[in-house]
Design an enzyme around this catalytic site. Sequence first.
Site, mmCIF file in Angstrom:
data_model
loop_
_atom_site.group_PDB
_atom_site.id
_atom_site.type_symbol
_atom_site.label_atom_id
_atom_site.label_comp_id
_atom_site.label_asym_id
_atom_site.label_seq_id
_atom_site.Cartn_x
_atom_site.Cartn_y
_atom_site.Cartn_z
ATOM 1 C CD GLN A 52 -7.113 -1.359 1.727
ATOM 2 O OE1 GLN A 52 -7.976 -1.928 1.094
ATOM 3 N NE2 GLN A 52 -7.306 -0.185 2.256
ATOM 4 C CB THR B 96 -3.307 5.705 11.219
ATOM 5 O OG1 THR B 96 -2.137 5.277 10.501
ATOM 6 C CG2 THR B 96 -4.437 4.735 10.953
ATOM 7 N N GLY C 295 0.835 -1.200 0.000
ATOM 8 C CA GLY C 295 0.000 0.000 0.000
ATOM 9 C C GLY C 295 0.865 1.244 0.000
ATOM 10 C CG ASP C 296 0.490 3.678 2.325
ATOM 11 O OD1 ASP C 296 -0.621 4.203 2.193
ATOM 12 O OD2 ASP C 296 0.793 2.939 3.269
ATOM 13 N N GLY D 213 1.561 5.272 -4.040
ATOM 14 C CA GLY D 213 1.339 6.491 -4.843
ATOM 15 C C GLY D 213 0.260 6.245 -5.889
ATOM 16 C CE LYS D 214 -3.262 1.638 -3.845
ATOM 17 N NZ LYS D 214 -2.211 1.405 -2.865
ATOM 18 N NE ARG E 66 2.376 5.531 4.572
ATOM 19 C CZ ARG E 66 2.041 6.494 3.723
ATOM 20 N NH1 ARG E 66 2.943 7.015 2.914
ATOM 21 N NH2 ARG E 66 0.800 6.930 3.645
ATOM 22 N N GLY F 71 -6.201 5.689 1.972
ATOM 23 C CA GLY F 71 -6.134 7.147 1.901
ATOM 24 C C GLY F 71 -5.316 7.533 0.686
ATOM 25 C CG HIS F 72 -6.013 6.931 -2.972
ATOM 26 N ND1 HIS F 72 -6.938 6.343 -3.795
ATOM 27 C CD2 HIS F 72 -5.210 5.946 -2.555
ATOM 28 C CE1 HIS F 72 -6.684 5.044 -3.866
ATOM 29 N NE2 HIS F 72 -5.646 4.776 -3.114
HETATM 30 P P1 IMP Z 1 -7.109 -2.993 8.421
HETATM 31 O O1 IMP Z 1 -7.294 -2.958 6.944
HETATM 32 O O2 IMP Z 1 -7.471 -1.693 9.095
HETATM 33 O O3 IMP Z 1 -7.781 -4.184 9.060
HETATM 34 O O4 IMP Z 1 -5.543 -3.177 8.712
HETATM 35 C C1 IMP Z 1 -4.856 -4.388 8.403
HETATM 36 C C2 IMP Z 1 -3.444 -4.112 7.907
HETATM 37 O O5 IMP Z 1 -3.510 -3.498 6.628
HETATM 38 C C3 IMP Z 1 -2.655 -3.139 8.779
HETATM 39 O O6 IMP Z 1 -1.296 -3.514 8.740
HETATM 40 C C4 IMP Z 1 -2.850 -1.812 8.099
HETATM 41 O O7 IMP Z 1 -1.825 -0.901 8.405
HETATM 42 C C5 IMP Z 1 -2.813 -2.250 6.640
HETATM 43 N N1 IMP Z 1 -3.545 -1.345 5.741
HETATM 44 C C6 IMP Z 1 -4.870 -1.263 5.551
HETATM 45 N N2 IMP Z 1 -5.167 -0.339 4.622
HETATM 46 C C7 IMP Z 1 -4.002 0.172 4.199
HETATM 47 C C8 IMP Z 1 -3.658 1.152 3.201
HETATM 48 O O8 IMP Z 1 -4.497 1.727 2.512
HETATM 49 N N3 IMP Z 1 -2.321 1.408 3.053
HETATM 50 C C9 IMP Z 1 -1.378 0.748 3.765
HETATM 51 N N4 IMP Z 1 -1.655 -0.172 4.685
HETATM 52 C C10 IMP Z 1 -2.958 -0.468 4.912
#
Ligand code: IMP
Length: 419
Positions: free
Chosen positions: A220, A297, A16-17, A19-20, A301, A44-45
């Site tokens: 994700q 959050t 994830g993250d 830069g999509k 990272r 979050g974009h």
């Molecule tokens: P959940 O999706 O809130 O249940 O989190 C499960 C795991 O996925 C955790 O390690 C989160 O930090 C990670 N995660 C969920 N959504 C994202 C995202 O959009 N970007 C990066 N990590 C994510």
Amino acid sequence: MLKKGQALVVMGAQFGDEGKGKLVDVLAADADVVCRVQGGNNAGHTVYVAGQKIVTHLVPLGILRKGCINLIGAGVVIDPFVLCQEIKEIQLAGYNVTPENLGIDPRAHVILPYHKFVDADREAKRSKSGSAIGTTGRGIGPTYASRAYRDGLRMGDLSSRENLEAAFKLNPHMTEHLDEKRQTELVEAAEFLTPFLKDAALVAARSIAHKKKLLFEGAQAALLDVSFGTYPFVTSSQIVSGSVAGGIGLSPHAIGQILGVIKAYSTRVGQGPMAGELSGSLEHKIRDLGKEYGATTGRPRRIGWLDLVALRYQTVVNGFTNLALMKSDVLNGLESVGVVVAYRDKRTGSYMKGWPMTNAAWDAVDPVVEFVPGWNEMVDGKNKLTKPFAAYVKRIEEFVDCRIKFISTGPKREEFIWV
Ligand code: IMP
């Protein structure tokens, strides 16, 4: 890049993250329809438009483009309070958001305060035993669990107070942590969102039939997929390209291209294995230069080298037709840049084939990092890739057997090149 009567999938190929957001924003300029199909406001974009920073969590980024239709599919889980606020913020930033350009599938499940409570409670319990996942705390997993248990609430149930009361009567646990004041606010949010409800599956299918260009905005990423990621340190939805069509109810025949998005280094929030993880001054330098703090959050990272072994595996599983490379500019000026090129058995020293499928398999291996020369500039005065950067790009392409088509050269909307 988008083609008439076809869908192009943009999906993260790491944790994830990648830069999509920026890529989707650029591609959306040419898209007729942009769809979100899984996850929720755990995503979050961030995009920068004319000096304005815009962060979205649920609304597809096509909302920033005139004439583009945006769909939130049945596979998404929606916190109605968050969605209402997000729509209002986008409107305040000067963009049109109406039932004409945003559709929400009534079958998408609703995140209730109860789900967020369960998420936090389970994480607290796991923390005590040292096995926390590090979820975003947004109630995503428990909402998908409610869906699987078949006692969830769907967006369509919010369309009238009677429907809502009937659903609560059937599943009284849903009202936990939802006092009277909050229930009234939920009804208000429902009234605000109801005009947006529509059959997103039908809109998507008709768009394809009318030769429109569809863009799937992944949330994700591959390594967080509930089946093919680093389970249990994953999110709770399916992310792999094979599941994308199911997130909105469109035939997989409609998908023409799958663009895997990578960052020139790795980042991860939450717990779980991460080959090539960095610590010390370089970790801090890359985190600060790359502004690597969660868009959802705010958590710092974790930072690591690009894992080519994972990328090669995910290219096979997801059938990436091309790759997009983001944030290489963050590494400008480094003397050398690492890439993970093998996983080696700690005991025997032999090289692993494939990618670890279990926790025990992760524990048994060490990553092998290769260093390639760094670059000061990615492109020269003629907008051509500089020699050392071109060599880095070639190393990735040859290792994973997939061409890099798009290279981002900076955070702004216009800072990119097509290769
Ligand atoms: P959940 O999706 O809130 O249940 O989190 C499960 C795991 O996925 C955790 O390690 C989160 O930090 C990670 N995660 C969920 N959504 C994202 C995202 O959009 N970007 C990066 N990590 C994510």
